[in-house]
Structure formats: C-alpha cells, structure tokens
Enzyme design. Structure first.
Site, PDB file in Angstrom:
ATOM      1  N   ILE A   1       0.822  -1.219   0.000  1.00  0.00           N
ATOM      2  CA  ILE A   1       0.000   0.000   0.000  1.00  0.00           C
ATOM      3  C   ILE A   1       0.850   1.261   0.000  1.00  0.00           C
ATOM      4  O   ILE A   1       0.330   2.367   0.004  1.00  0.00           O
ATOM      5  CB  ILE A   1      -0.981   0.033   1.193  1.00  0.00           C
ATOM      6  N   GLY A   2       2.175   1.103   0.020  1.00  0.00           N
ATOM      7  CA  GLY A   2       3.029   2.287  -0.014  1.00  0.00           C
ATOM      8  C   GLY A   2       4.470   1.956   0.292  1.00  0.00           C
ATOM      9  O   GLY A   2       4.824   0.803   0.548  1.00  0.00           O
TER      10      GLY A   2
ATOM     11  N   VAL B   1       5.504  -0.799   2.706  1.00  0.00           N
ATOM     12  CA  VAL B   1       4.383  -0.891   3.644  1.00  0.00           C
ATOM     13  C   VAL B   1       3.348  -1.851   3.070  1.00  0.00           C
ATOM     14  O   VAL B   1       2.896  -1.685   1.935  1.00  0.00           O
ATOM     15  CB  VAL B   1       3.732   0.497   3.872  1.00  0.00           C
TER      16      VAL B   1
ATOM     17  N   ASP C   1       9.993  12.774  14.479  1.00  0.00           N
ATOM     18  CA  ASP C   1       9.627  12.776  13.058  1.00  0.00           C
ATOM     19  C   ASP C   1       8.153  13.120  12.870  1.00  0.00           C
ATOM     20  O   ASP C   1       7.433  12.464  12.113  1.00  0.00           O
ATOM     21  CB  ASP C   1       9.949  11.420  12.431  1.00  0.00           C
TER      22      ASP C   1
ATOM     23  N   GLY D   1       7.447   3.387   2.822  1.00  0.00           N
ATOM     24  CA  GLY D   1       7.836   4.271   3.905  1.00  0.00           C
ATOM     25  C   GLY D   1       9.319   4.568   3.861  1.00  0.00           C
ATOM     26  O   GLY D   1      10.060   4.045   3.017  1.00  0.00           O
TER      27      GLY D   1
ATOM     28  N   PHE E   1      11.527   3.610   5.780  1.00  0.00           N
ATOM     29  CA  PHE E   1      12.338   2.465   6.186  1.00  0.00           C
ATOM     30  C   PHE E   1      11.959   1.183   5.449  1.00  0.00           C
ATOM     31  O   PHE E   1      12.379   0.104   5.833  1.00  0.00           O
ATOM     32  CB  PHE E   1      12.227   2.253   7.706  1.00  0.00           C
ATOM     33  N   GLY E   2      11.159   1.277   4.399  1.00  0.00           N
ATOM     34  CA  GLY E   2      10.845   0.081   3.631  1.00  0.00           C
ATOM     35  C   GLY E   2       9.428   0.079   3.094  1.00  0.00           C
ATOM     36  O   GLY E   2       8.683   1.061   3.208  1.00  0.00           O
TER      37      GLY E   2
END
Length: 203
Positions: free
Chosen positions: A31-32, A39, A102, A34, A36-37
């Site tokens: 679904i996306g 999603v 963040d 991020g 860091f990797g």
C-alpha cells in the site's frame, strides 16, 4: 527495563505471523513505501518489523490539498494530533517522556471517522523518569523539512523540537500543501524558509 520498554517488547510479532497476514508479503498487499521500507496491508488471525493498525483514510499528507476536507475536520485533526503529542511528552502515564523526532503530515494517520493518530515511532527517544530535558546527538534525525533548526545546529533534542515540527504541520494544514514547495524558479524550498522570507518582506 522500563515499563514502556516492556510493553514495546511485548508488542513484537513473529515474522511467520506477519508473512501469513500479508500473504507472504505479496505485491498485491503493498500500500506504499515508507522511509524504512515497503508498507504492506495485512489481516491478522524475531525479525524487527514495524506494524501499524490500518487506518482507512490513510495519512493526513494525502488530504492536505483536498477541498473535501472541511476546516472543522482540519481543526479536529490538528487537535487530535496535538493531544497525541502531549501524551507522548507528558510521560504516557508512567513518568517517561517520549520524543517522537519525526512529526509530519505523512505520519498522522486518519481512521474512518477522520480521527488523527500519530504513527511512525522508529526514531523515538525515551527519556526515563523525565529527569533531563534534552538528548544530544551528532546528527539530527527526522525529515529535513520539519527538523527544528536549533536541534539541527546544536544536536540538542528537546520536546520543543517536536513542537517545532508540529508547527510546520500546522502550516501545512493552513496552506493546504506539504512542507516542501515548488517555486516558479523550478526549485524546491521548505515552507518554513518561505514563510520567514515573506514575513521579513512583510508580504
């Protein structure tokens, strides 16, 4: 080990369970992407992975320019996010302050009722007992458009650093666009810098 750390450790989910929930990390469940990797969306019936509850309306960042999002909804979203940040800073009920590091619109998730929830705590810092008011790091962490200039310059991380990032988020909601903006010169700038320049020029 602190009570917060114990809770976080208890929330670890075995890799085999995550693989099962995401159909073997199928591309159909992506679904996306991020910071860091990848999603994945999964259904639940070791390895260090971050799992969030799926929120149907996605992130606030995807809705900033939407004309369907009313001002009342925008204000409620900001209030929800502010309460979440206050909860982290006030010790989460255990006298232990969490600094997020963040805060940004893409890290504010919205459920089916448009209730806002703070996500992405990969970069968090835990302040045991709230005995000190800052952390020191050689390199400032976070997303550059939202990073507190004082934190970036000195390496001193305080709860006010999160508040600065939240202020950038509020400007995003007010202006209806993300913090990185494109000028007519075809160069990308950060909204915080543009706001400062316009303020100094009084227009």
């Amino acid at each position: 080990m602190s009570s917060v750390e114990q809770v976080l450790n208890c929330l670890q989910i075995p890799l085999k369970d995550l693989a099962k929930a995401t159909n073997g990390f199928s591309n159909g469940n992506v679904i996306g992407n991020g910071e860091f990797g990848i999603v994945y969306k999964g259904v639940s019936d070791g390895q260090r992975l971050l799992v969030y509850k799926y929120e149907s309306n996605g992130s606030l960042g995807k809705h900033l320019s939407s004309t369907d999002l009313t001002w009342i909804q925008r204000l409620r979203i900001c209030l929800d996010a502010a309460r979440g940040l206050q909860y982290l800073h006030d010790g989460t009920g255990s006298r232990q302050r969490i600094l997020h590091r963040d805060i940004k619109s893409s890290n504010i998730l919205l459920d089916e009722k448009w209730t806002a929830k703070i996500s992405d705590i990969e970069l968090y810092k835990l302040n045991p007992g709230m005995t000190s008011t800052f952390f020191f790091s050689n390199i400032a962490s976070g997303t550059i458009e939202y990073v507190d200039p004082a934190y970036e310059e000195t390496g001193l991380l305080t709860k006010e650093s999160d508040v600065y990032s939240f202020g950038v988020l509020l400007f995003e909601v007010l202006c209806g666009r993300i913090a990185r903006v494109k000028e007519s010169t075809d160069e990308h700038q950060f909204s915080a810098s543009l706001i400062k320049n316009h303020w100094e020029r009084k227009h």
